[in-house]
Design a protein around this motif. Structure first.
Motif, mmCIF file in Angstrom:
data_model
loop_
_atom_site.group_PDB
_atom_site.id
_atom_site.type_symbol
_atom_site.label_atom_id
_atom_site.label_comp_id
_atom_site.label_asym_id
_atom_site.label_seq_id
_atom_site.Cartn_x
_atom_site.Cartn_y
_atom_site.Cartn_z
ATOM 1 N N GLY A 89 -1.531 11.610 -0.196
ATOM 2 C CA GLY A 89 -0.523 10.591 -0.435
ATOM 3 C C GLY A 89 -0.520 9.539 0.661
ATOM 4 O O GLY A 89 -0.561 8.329 0.387
ATOM 5 N N SER A 90 -0.472 9.986 1.909
ATOM 6 C CA SER A 90 -0.527 9.050 3.030
ATOM 7 C C SER A 90 -1.879 8.341 3.085
ATOM 8 O O SER A 90 -1.963 7.174 3.471
ATOM 9 C CB SER A 90 -0.254 9.792 4.344
ATOM 10 O OG SER A 90 -1.193 10.844 4.539
ATOM 11 N N TYR A 91 -2.932 9.035 2.690
ATOM 12 C CA TYR A 91 -4.262 8.419 2.631
ATOM 13 C C TYR A 91 -4.291 7.298 1.597
ATOM 14 O O TYR A 91 -4.874 6.223 1.839
ATOM 15 C CB TYR A 91 -5.293 9.496 2.283
ATOM 16 C CG TYR A 91 -6.731 9.034 2.265
ATOM 17 C CD1 TYR A 91 -7.389 8.676 3.433
ATOM 18 C CD2 TYR A 91 -7.441 8.977 1.067
ATOM 19 C CE1 TYR A 91 -8.711 8.264 3.421
ATOM 20 C CE2 TYR A 91 -8.763 8.587 1.040
ATOM 21 C CZ TYR A 91 -9.403 8.226 2.221
ATOM 22 O OH TYR A 91 -10.715 7.816 2.204
ATOM 23 N N ALA A 92 -3.638 7.529 0.454
ATOM 24 C CA ALA A 92 -3.584 6.504 -0.594
ATOM 25 C C ALA A 92 -2.792 5.289 -0.137
ATOM 26 O O ALA A 92 -3.166 4.150 -0.442
ATOM 27 C CB ALA A 92 -2.970 7.093 -1.855
ATOM 28 N N VAL A 93 -1.700 5.511 0.593
ATOM 29 C CA VAL A 93 -0.900 4.390 1.092
ATOM 30 C C VAL A 93 -1.716 3.538 2.062
ATOM 31 O O VAL A 93 -1.723 2.305 1.983
ATOM 32 C CB VAL A 93 0.379 4.903 1.776
ATOM 33 C CG1 VAL A 93 1.112 3.768 2.483
ATOM 34 C CG2 VAL A 93 1.295 5.548 0.755
ATOM 35 N N GLY A 94 -2.418 4.205 2.984
ATOM 36 C CA GLY A 94 -3.254 3.471 3.927
ATOM 37 C C GLY A 94 -4.357 2.702 3.230
ATOM 38 O O GLY A 94 -4.678 1.562 3.601
ATOM 39 N N ALA A 95 -4.938 3.300 2.191
ATOM 40 C CA ALA A 95 -6.003 2.623 1.455
ATOM 41 C C ALA A 95 -5.474 1.407 0.719
ATOM 42 O O ALA A 95 -6.150 0.366 0.636
ATOM 43 C CB ALA A 95 -6.644 3.593 0.466
ATOM 44 N N THR A 96 -4.275 1.510 0.189
ATOM 45 C CA THR A 96 -3.682 0.387 -0.541
ATOM 46 C C THR A 96 -3.364 -0.764 0.406
ATOM 47 O O THR A 96 -3.552 -1.938 0.064
ATOM 48 C CB THR A 96 -2.417 0.844 -1.269
ATOM 49 O OG1 THR A 96 -2.719 1.963 -2.117
ATOM 50 C CG2 THR A 96 -1.853 -0.273 -2.122
ATOM 51 N N ARG A 97 -2.883 -0.441 1.584
ATOM 52 C CA ARG A 97 -2.521 -1.494 2.544
ATOM 53 C C ARG A 97 -3.731 -2.328 2.962
ATOM 54 O O ARG A 97 -3.621 -3.534 3.179
ATOM 55 C CB ARG A 97 -1.879 -0.857 3.780
ATOM 56 C CG ARG A 97 -0.465 -0.354 3.554
ATOM 57 C CD ARG A 97 0.034 0.382 4.780
ATOM 58 N NE ARG A 97 1.412 0.821 4.602
ATOM 59 C CZ ARG A 97 2.033 1.659 5.438
ATOM 60 N NH1 ARG A 97 1.386 2.130 6.506
ATOM 61 N NH2 ARG A 97 3.282 2.002 5.209
ATOM 62 N N THR A 98 -4.865 -1.681 3.088
ATOM 63 C CA THR A 98 -6.069 -2.380 3.562
ATOM 64 C C THR A 98 -7.033 -2.741 2.435
ATOM 65 O O THR A 98 -8.142 -3.202 2.701
ATOM 66 C CB THR A 98 -6.809 -1.515 4.590
ATOM 67 O OG1 THR A 98 -7.168 -0.253 3.980
ATOM 68 C CG2 THR A 98 -5.930 -1.229 5.801
ATOM 69 N N LEU A 99 -6.602 -2.516 1.191
ATOM 70 C CA LEU A 99 -7.475 -2.738 0.036
ATOM 71 C C LEU A 99 -8.805 -2.018 0.201
ATOM 72 O O LEU A 99 -9.884 -2.593 0.006
ATOM 73 C CB LEU A 99 -7.706 -4.228 -0.201
ATOM 74 C CG LEU A 99 -6.698 -4.951 -1.090
ATOM 75 C CD1 LEU A 99 -7.137 -6.376 -1.346
ATOM 76 C CD2 LEU A 99 -6.503 -4.227 -2.412
#
Length: 337
Positions: free
Chosen positions: A290-300
């Protein structure tokens, strides 16, 4: 049933291909550019560095070519390399998935067992104080947003009362157990480290309860409604006429027949909890997907976004298949088509 299972398994690759395609297209249509996170803000004005970064990550190609390239790597089992971590997306997900799985399984147990218990209490004491209290508690869990309850519970039980630990999977300065399953509770038991096991369990209580509270409300209402319907069935009147106690009738007849619909809810809830633990992981600093997905979304981070989507979709589809199979096993009246 074997024919049904084989048919569903044969459809899975097509469904996953559709999920990956949608995620790929949507991520590329977002009005943002991942180049800033790849080269840094200072280097954006340097066209040579920007061009080299685009060529390095294949962003200089047209969308269709990028899609075909991604599918070619995917069919070889390669989810790509993360823009942010510069590591394989597969290794990133494998290192983070156990944390989310551990949290989700405990939340599912809390939601299922708690929901069944409250549903039984409500149905057996209809319109009494216990019924109203159980329904109120269930309604709160289904209505309150996760981010709000998470912050409130952290403030009360950690900051104010100090009865439960704060964010993280373990307390500070405590080394995690040797990695066998990735589940800190299981690995600590395998290592025979009981204090470490208790510390891991204590850190699971708050996030797992917050994540599973909504499921408690859903299952309790379903069990209550099903049990109230079963109580008026003809077979219930028959077994009561034979002199069996109400408690025996409730446990061995009404409750057992009322639990069949719960199987469907639990199966889909597992996939939903696993992919929906984003906010809980952020609030409790849980190092999962979940936290990995958030970080990935922030940086595209395109490869990471697609990898998380693929894993989440696969888990949801497998949970759906398992639910249909279990439902047919527990209820002989169901015929799989």
């Amino acid at each position: 049933m074997l024919r049904f299972i084989l048919k569903r398994i044969a459809i899975l690759p097509l469904l996953l291909l559709g999920i990956v395609t949608i995620a790929f297209v949507i991520s590329r249509l977002l009005p943002a550019n991942p180049i800033a996170s790849l080269v840094g803000e200072r280097n954006l004005i340097n066209p040579e560095i920007v061009a080299a970064a685009k060529a390095r990550w294949g962003l200089d190609q047209d969308l269709f070519t990028q899609y075909l390239t991604y599918l070619g790597h995917l069919f070889q089992g390669d989810l790509g390399t993360s823009f942010s971590t510069k590591s394989s997306v597969t290794s990133d997900l494998l290192s983070r998935l156990p944390a989310t799985m551990e949290l989700t399984i405990v939340a599912l147990l809390i939601g299922t067992l708690g929901g069944i218990a409250l549903g039984v209490i409500s149905a057996s004491r209809k319109d009494r104080f216990a019924d109203h209290l159980s329904r109120f508690f269930s309604l709160l869990g289904s209505s309150l947003p996760v981010f709000w309850t998470g912050l409130v519970f952290l403030f009360v039980f950690y900051a104010q009362l100090g009865v439960l630990p704060g964010p993280g999977r373990l307390s500070a300065r405590i080394e995690p157990p040797a990695n066998v399953t990735g589940f800190y509770t299981v690995d600590s038991l395998l290592a025979g480290n009981i204090p470490l096991f208790l510390d891991a369990v204590s850190h699971l209580i708050l996030p797992a309860f917050i994540l599973g509270w909504g499921l408690v409300g859903t299952i309790s209402r379903l069990v209550r409604a099903s049990m109230l319907d079963e109580m008026h069935a003809d077979y219930v009147r028959t077994v009561r006429a034979k002199g069996l106690s109400d408690g025996f009738v409730m446990r061995h007849h009404v409750l057992r027949n009322s639990l069949t619909p719960v199987v469907t809810i639990v199966g889909f809830a597992f996939g939903a909890l696993l992919t929906g633990a984003v906010l809980v992981e952020q609030i409790f600093s849980w190092n999962g997907i979940g936290s990995y997905a958030v970080g990935a979304t922030r940086t595209l981070d395109y490869p990471a976004i697609n990898g998380v989507t693929l894993v989440g979709g696969a888990i949801f589809l497998l949970a759906s298949l398992a639910t249909d199979i279990v439902y047919a096993v527990v209820d002989p009246r169901v015929r799989l088509a």
